[in-house]
Design an enzyme around this catalytic site. Structure first.
Site, PDB file in Angstrom:
ATOM      1  CB  SER A   7      -0.943  -0.003   1.205  1.00 17.50           C
ATOM      2  OG  SER A   7      -0.223  -0.166   2.419  1.00 17.50           O
ATOM      3  CD  GLU A   9       1.444   8.603   4.721  1.00 14.88           C
ATOM      4  OE1 GLU A   9       1.054   7.910   5.690  1.00 14.88           O
ATOM      5  OE2 GLU A   9       2.346   9.479   4.817  1.00 14.88           O
ATOM      6  CB  THR A  40      -1.148  12.630   4.904  1.00  9.54           C
ATOM      7  OG1 THR A  40      -0.786  13.681   4.002  1.00  9.54           O
ATOM      8  CG2 THR A  40      -0.260  11.422   4.659  1.00  9.54           C
ATOM      9  N   GLY A 100      -3.174  12.999  15.663  1.00 15.04           N
ATOM     10  CA  GLY A 100      -2.784  14.136  14.844  1.00 15.04           C
ATOM     11  C   GLY A 100      -1.767  15.027  15.518  1.00 15.04           C
ATOM     12  CG  ASP A 101       1.932  15.614  13.931  1.00 14.38           C
ATOM     13  OD1 ASP A 101       2.126  14.846  14.896  1.00 14.38           O
ATOM     14  OD2 ASP A 101       2.362  15.402  12.782  1.00 14.38           O
ATOM     15  CB  ALA A 117     -10.492  13.412  24.916  1.00 16.53           C
ATOM     16  CE1 TYR A 138       5.879   8.058  16.199  1.00 17.21           C
ATOM     17  CE2 TYR A 138       3.608   7.279  16.419  1.00 17.21           C
ATOM     18  CZ  TYR A 138       4.510   8.251  16.037  1.00 17.21           C
ATOM     19  OH  TYR A 138       4.054   9.422  15.480  1.00 17.21           O
ATOM     20  CG  HIS A 142       4.225   8.823  20.276  1.00 16.69           C
ATOM     21  ND1 HIS A 142       4.383  10.031  20.920  1.00 16.69           N
ATOM     22  CD2 HIS A 142       3.436   9.071  19.195  1.00 16.69           C
ATOM     23  CE1 HIS A 142       3.726  10.970  20.264  1.00 16.69           C
ATOM     24  NE2 HIS A 142       3.153  10.428  19.218  1.00 16.69           N
ATOM     25  CB  ALA A 145       5.167   6.590  24.802  1.00 14.66           C
ATOM     26  CE  LYS A 158      -2.985   3.819  18.596  1.00 13.24           C
ATOM     27  NZ  LYS A 158      -2.168   4.778  17.803  1.00 13.24           N
ATOM     28  CD  GLN A 169       6.871   7.807  11.634  1.00 13.83           C
ATOM     29  OE1 GLN A 169       6.968   7.595  10.421  1.00 13.83           O
ATOM     30  NE2 GLN A 169       6.230   8.848  12.131  1.00 13.83           N
ATOM     31  CG  PHE A 209       9.940  13.000   9.550  1.00 14.80           C
ATOM     32  CD1 PHE A 209       9.184  13.573  10.547  1.00 14.80           C
ATOM     33  CD2 PHE A 209       9.322  12.056   8.727  1.00 14.80           C
ATOM     34  CE1 PHE A 209       7.848  13.233  10.741  1.00 14.80           C
ATOM     35  CE2 PHE A 209       8.001  11.697   8.912  1.00 14.80           C
ATOM     36  CZ  PHE A 209       7.261  12.293   9.926  1.00 14.80           C
ATOM     37  CG  HIS A 258       1.680   1.879   4.497  1.00 11.97           C
ATOM     38  ND1 HIS A 258       0.603   1.975   3.650  1.00 11.97           N
ATOM     39  CD2 HIS A 258       1.851   3.118   5.039  1.00 11.97           C
ATOM     40  CE1 HIS A 258       0.131   3.216   3.685  1.00 11.97           C
ATOM     41  NE2 HIS A 258       0.879   3.928   4.507  1.00 11.97           N
TER      42      HIS A 258
END
Length: 287
Positions: A7, A9, A40, A100-101, A117, A138, A142, A145, A158, A169, A209, A258
């Site tokens: 797949s 992105e 995205t 989301g960022d 939330a 991640y 993260h 975290a 989740k 990621q 990044f 991906h």
């Protein structure tokens, strides 16, 4: 060795030139018959309308199964769900749900007073609407975290909320993913964990990044890219590294990969070819 499914992105375009780039990217990669592609969603929901338009266009023009990204940032619950329903009107049943960022310049994520939330609340709502929901994870933990174990516990929440699979990621070392996959299984996560791969077009940007999102950069890879850049062989190294990484993962039982294309398709295409993925057009000429 079996050939994996894939797949891709994409980014939604913000300019006319970027629109042409996205179109060229889709035209280059669509013949590889991806299982699905995603578009995205900018920080703070800044590309909400562009994402919806790109999702609809990719599905209509290229016959691709498209997933729209959706976040909790800067929108009420009703606004967020209205965006999701807009995806559905465009024929989309797949959503990549993320916290989301936060917008640039902010100190961190702050939930909208009438919004979701957390990503868990967003996933629950989307699953209740009947969407097929994918989430992020991640392998290098993260940055926000409390610990690696807490990060995996959150991923399990989740999945339990209704997500069907998790996409990692990007990472640079196969062992990073394999250890993470084992720890997820030990934590009772039975949904697929899909490795996210970034063929490195720009080492400077990729390493910046990586530092921002907590991805560990191996010293030998950094040194190799520094040498390759001096010798004008960075693209060759990028394809070789991503192909070897993907090949190792497939050898360890990974069935789906991906790719983060950054709307630059050539390296992703070359890696897919190295894995044995042949375009439908090429196959039809052979036939």
């Amino acid at each position: 060795m079996p050939t994996p499914s894939v797949s891709f992105e994409f980014f939604p375009p913000k300019t006319l030139q970027a629109s042409f780039r996205l179109w060229d990217c889709a035209r280059t990669l669509a013949p590889l018959a991806p299982d699905w592609v995603s578009v995205t969603y900018g920080a703070g929901g800044t590309t909400r309308d562009l994402t919806r338009e790109a999702v609809a266009a990719l599905g209509q023009e290229f016959g691709l199964r498209v997933a729209g990204h959706l976040t909790c940032v800067e929108a009420s619950r009703e606004e967020t769900l209205e965006t999701a329903r807009g995806f559905r009107k465009a024929g989309v049943e797949d959503i990549v749900a993320l916290r989301g960022d936060p917008p640039k310049g902010s100190d961190g994520f702050v939930a909208h007073p009438e919004g979701f939330a957390s990503s868990v609340e967003l996933i629950e709502a989307l699953a209740a609407e009947g969407f097929r929901v994918r989430v992020g994870c991640y392998p290098d933990t993260h940055p926000e975290a409390a610990s690696a174990d807490a990060d995996i516990a959150w991923l399990k929440r989740k999945i339990d909320a209704g997500a069907c699979e998790a996409i990692t990621q990007f990472f640079f070392d196969a062992e990073t993913f394999l250890r993470f996959r084992d720890r997820c299984a030990a934590a009772g996560i039975d949904a697929p964990i899909v490795p996210g791969l970034l063929p490195i077009e720009d080492w400077t940007k990729a390493s910046k990044f990586a530092r921002a999102c907590g991805a560990v950069i191996p010293d030998d890879l950094a040194a190799a890219f520094e040498t390759a850049l001096r010798d004008d062989r960075a693209d060759l190294l990028a394809v070789a590294h991503a192909s070897e990484l993907a090949d190792t993962l497939v050898g360890e039982g990974v069935e789906h990969l991906h790719f983060y294309t950054l709307n630059r398709p050539e390296l992703t295409r070359d890696v897919c070819h190295a894995l044995g993925l042949t375009s439908r057009a090429a196959l039809s000429r052979v036939a």
